[in-house]
Design a protein around this motif. Structure first.
Motif, mmCIF file in Angstrom:
data_model
loop_
_atom_site.group_PDB
_atom_site.id
_atom_site.type_symbol
_atom_site.label_atom_id
_atom_site.label_comp_id
_atom_site.label_asym_id
_atom_site.label_seq_id
_atom_site.Cartn_x
_atom_site.Cartn_y
_atom_site.Cartn_z
ATOM 1 N N ILE A 1 24.097 6.592 6.256
ATOM 2 C CA ILE A 1 23.218 7.761 6.181
ATOM 3 C C ILE A 1 24.031 9.032 6.463
ATOM 4 O O ILE A 1 23.892 10.034 5.774
ATOM 5 C CB ILE A 1 22.024 7.634 7.148
ATOM 6 C CG1 ILE A 1 21.061 6.554 6.642
ATOM 7 C CG2 ILE A 1 21.297 8.977 7.290
ATOM 8 C CD1 ILE A 1 19.939 6.220 7.625
ATOM 9 N N THR A 2 24.888 8.958 7.474
ATOM 10 C CA THR A 2 25.738 10.102 7.809
ATOM 11 C C THR A 2 26.632 10.473 6.631
ATOM 12 O O THR A 2 26.752 11.653 6.269
ATOM 13 C CB THR A 2 26.591 9.799 9.060
ATOM 14 O OG1 THR A 2 25.715 9.503 10.147
ATOM 15 C CG2 THR A 2 27.490 10.961 9.428
ATOM 16 N N MET B 1 21.704 21.218 11.704
ATOM 17 C CA MET B 1 21.887 19.945 12.360
ATOM 18 C C MET B 1 20.861 18.960 11.809
ATOM 19 O O MET B 1 19.691 19.026 12.149
ATOM 20 C CB MET B 1 21.721 20.115 13.864
ATOM 21 C CG MET B 1 21.682 18.801 14.601
ATOM 22 S SD MET B 1 21.523 18.947 16.379
ATOM 23 C CE MET B 1 19.799 19.263 16.556
ATOM 24 N N PRO B 2 21.274 18.036 10.958
ATOM 25 C CA PRO B 2 20.347 17.035 10.447
ATOM 26 C C PRO B 2 19.932 16.048 11.535
ATOM 27 O O PRO B 2 20.745 15.643 12.368
ATOM 28 C CB PRO B 2 21.138 16.315 9.365
ATOM 29 C CG PRO B 2 22.305 17.182 9.065
ATOM 30 C CD PRO B 2 22.566 17.966 10.301
ATOM 31 N N PHE B 3 18.680 15.676 11.492
ATOM 32 C CA PHE B 3 18.133 14.630 12.362
ATOM 33 C C PHE B 3 17.364 13.673 11.469
ATOM 34 O O PHE B 3 16.438 14.078 10.769
ATOM 35 C CB PHE B 3 17.203 15.230 13.419
ATOM 36 C CG PHE B 3 16.501 14.181 14.237
ATOM 37 C CD1 PHE B 3 17.116 13.632 15.343
ATOM 38 C CD2 PHE B 3 15.246 13.736 13.879
ATOM 39 C CE1 PHE B 3 16.478 12.653 16.087
ATOM 40 C CE2 PHE B 3 14.595 12.764 14.615
ATOM 41 C CZ PHE B 3 15.209 12.219 15.720
ATOM 42 N N VAL B 4 17.750 12.403 11.483
ATOM 43 C CA VAL B 4 17.101 11.397 10.656
ATOM 44 C C VAL B 4 16.552 10.317 11.578
ATOM 45 O O VAL B 4 17.265 9.779 12.420
ATOM 46 C CB VAL B 4 18.091 10.769 9.646
ATOM 47 C CG1 VAL B 4 17.409 9.674 8.836
ATOM 48 C CG2 VAL B 4 18.675 11.839 8.743
ATOM 49 N N SER B 5 15.273 10.011 11.404
ATOM 50 C CA SER B 5 14.629 8.951 12.180
ATOM 51 C C SER B 5 14.323 7.788 11.246
ATOM 52 O O SER B 5 13.693 7.969 10.200
ATOM 53 C CB SER B 5 13.335 9.479 12.807
ATOM 54 O OG SER B 5 12.677 8.452 13.513
ATOM 55 N N VAL B 6 14.782 6.606 11.636
ATOM 56 C CA VAL B 6 14.561 5.393 10.857
ATOM 57 C C VAL B 6 13.750 4.441 11.733
ATOM 58 O O VAL B 6 14.154 4.135 12.855
ATOM 59 C CB VAL B 6 15.902 4.726 10.464
ATOM 60 C CG1 VAL B 6 15.675 3.430 9.703
ATOM 61 C CG2 VAL B 6 16.785 5.691 9.687
ATOM 62 N N ARG B 7 12.615 3.980 11.222
ATOM 63 C CA ARG B 7 11.790 3.031 11.975
ATOM 64 C C ARG B 7 11.814 1.691 11.268
ATOM 65 O O ARG B 7 11.570 1.608 10.065
ATOM 66 C CB ARG B 7 10.363 3.530 12.092
ATOM 67 C CG ARG B 7 10.241 4.697 13.013
ATOM 68 C CD ARG B 7 8.798 5.033 13.285
ATOM 69 N NE ARG B 7 8.749 6.157 14.189
ATOM 70 C CZ ARG B 7 7.940 7.178 14.051
ATOM 71 N NH1 ARG B 7 7.085 7.216 13.058
ATOM 72 N NH2 ARG B 7 7.955 8.174 14.918
ATOM 73 N N ILE B 8 12.091 0.656 12.044
ATOM 74 C CA ILE B 8 12.114 -0.701 11.520
ATOM 75 C C ILE B 8 11.402 -1.617 12.506
ATOM 76 O O ILE B 8 11.224 -1.264 13.670
ATOM 77 C CB ILE B 8 13.560 -1.206 11.303
ATOM 78 C CG1 ILE B 8 14.344 -1.194 12.616
ATOM 79 C CG2 ILE B 8 14.264 -0.398 10.227
ATOM 80 C CD1 ILE B 8 15.707 -1.831 12.524
ATOM 81 N N LYS C 1 26.700 18.231 4.952
ATOM 82 C CA LYS C 1 26.413 18.296 6.388
ATOM 83 C C LYS C 1 27.564 17.689 7.172
ATOM 84 O O LYS C 1 28.122 16.650 6.812
ATOM 85 C CB LYS C 1 25.111 17.560 6.720
ATOM 86 C CG LYS C 1 23.901 18.155 6.029
ATOM 87 C CD LYS C 1 23.669 19.592 6.444
ATOM 88 C CE LYS C 1 22.456 20.203 5.788
ATOM 89 N NZ LYS C 1 22.211 21.560 6.185
ATOM 90 N N LYS C 2 27.924 18.334 8.261
ATOM 91 C CA LYS C 2 29.027 17.859 9.083
ATOM 92 C C LYS C 2 28.603 16.614 9.872
ATOM 93 O O LYS C 2 27.583 16.635 10.564
ATOM 94 C CB LYS C 2 29.461 18.948 10.064
ATOM 95 C CG LYS C 2 30.057 20.158 9.395
ATOM 96 C CD LYS C 2 30.486 21.170 10.410
ATOM 97 C CE LYS C 2 31.088 22.389 9.727
ATOM 98 N NZ LYS C 2 31.567 23.360 10.703
ATOM 99 N N PRO C 3 29.396 15.543 9.796
ATOM 100 C CA PRO C 3 29.056 14.320 10.527
ATOM 101 C C PRO C 3 28.907 14.538 12.038
ATOM 102 O O PRO C 3 28.035 13.943 12.669
ATOM 103 C CB PRO C 3 30.226 13.386 10.237
ATOM 104 C CG PRO C 3 30.776 13.868 8.940
ATOM 105 C CD PRO C 3 30.568 15.368 8.957
#
Length: 69
Positions: free
Chosen positions: A25-26, A1-8, A35-37
């Motif tokens: 990104i997905t 399970m991918p987890f991506v954190s984007v900070r802006i 990786k499954k969406p």
């Protein structure tokens, strides 16, 4: 399970722009890493410019000191 954190910084980013970032990104994770969406999580954290600093000052202070013209 991918987890991506984007900070802006929180200034001028629209809901539509954030949705596009999440979508792209997905799609990239699916295309490049298979990786499954439906198992991919993207979190966008918006940080106030008073709470984001570099070069020894806040982003708010930094931007106030620049000439954008």
């Amino acid at each position: 399970m991918p987890f991506v954190s984007v900070r802006i910084t929180r200034d001028g980013v629209t809901r539509e722009q954030k949705a596009q970032v999440i979508k792209e990104i997905t799609e990239t994770l699916e295309r490049v890493m298979n990786k499954k969406p439906e198992l991919t999580h993207i979190v966008i954290e918006e940080v106030d410019t008073d709470n984001w600093g570099y070069a020894g000052i806040t982003t708010t202070e930094y931007r106030a000191g620049l000439s954008w013209t």
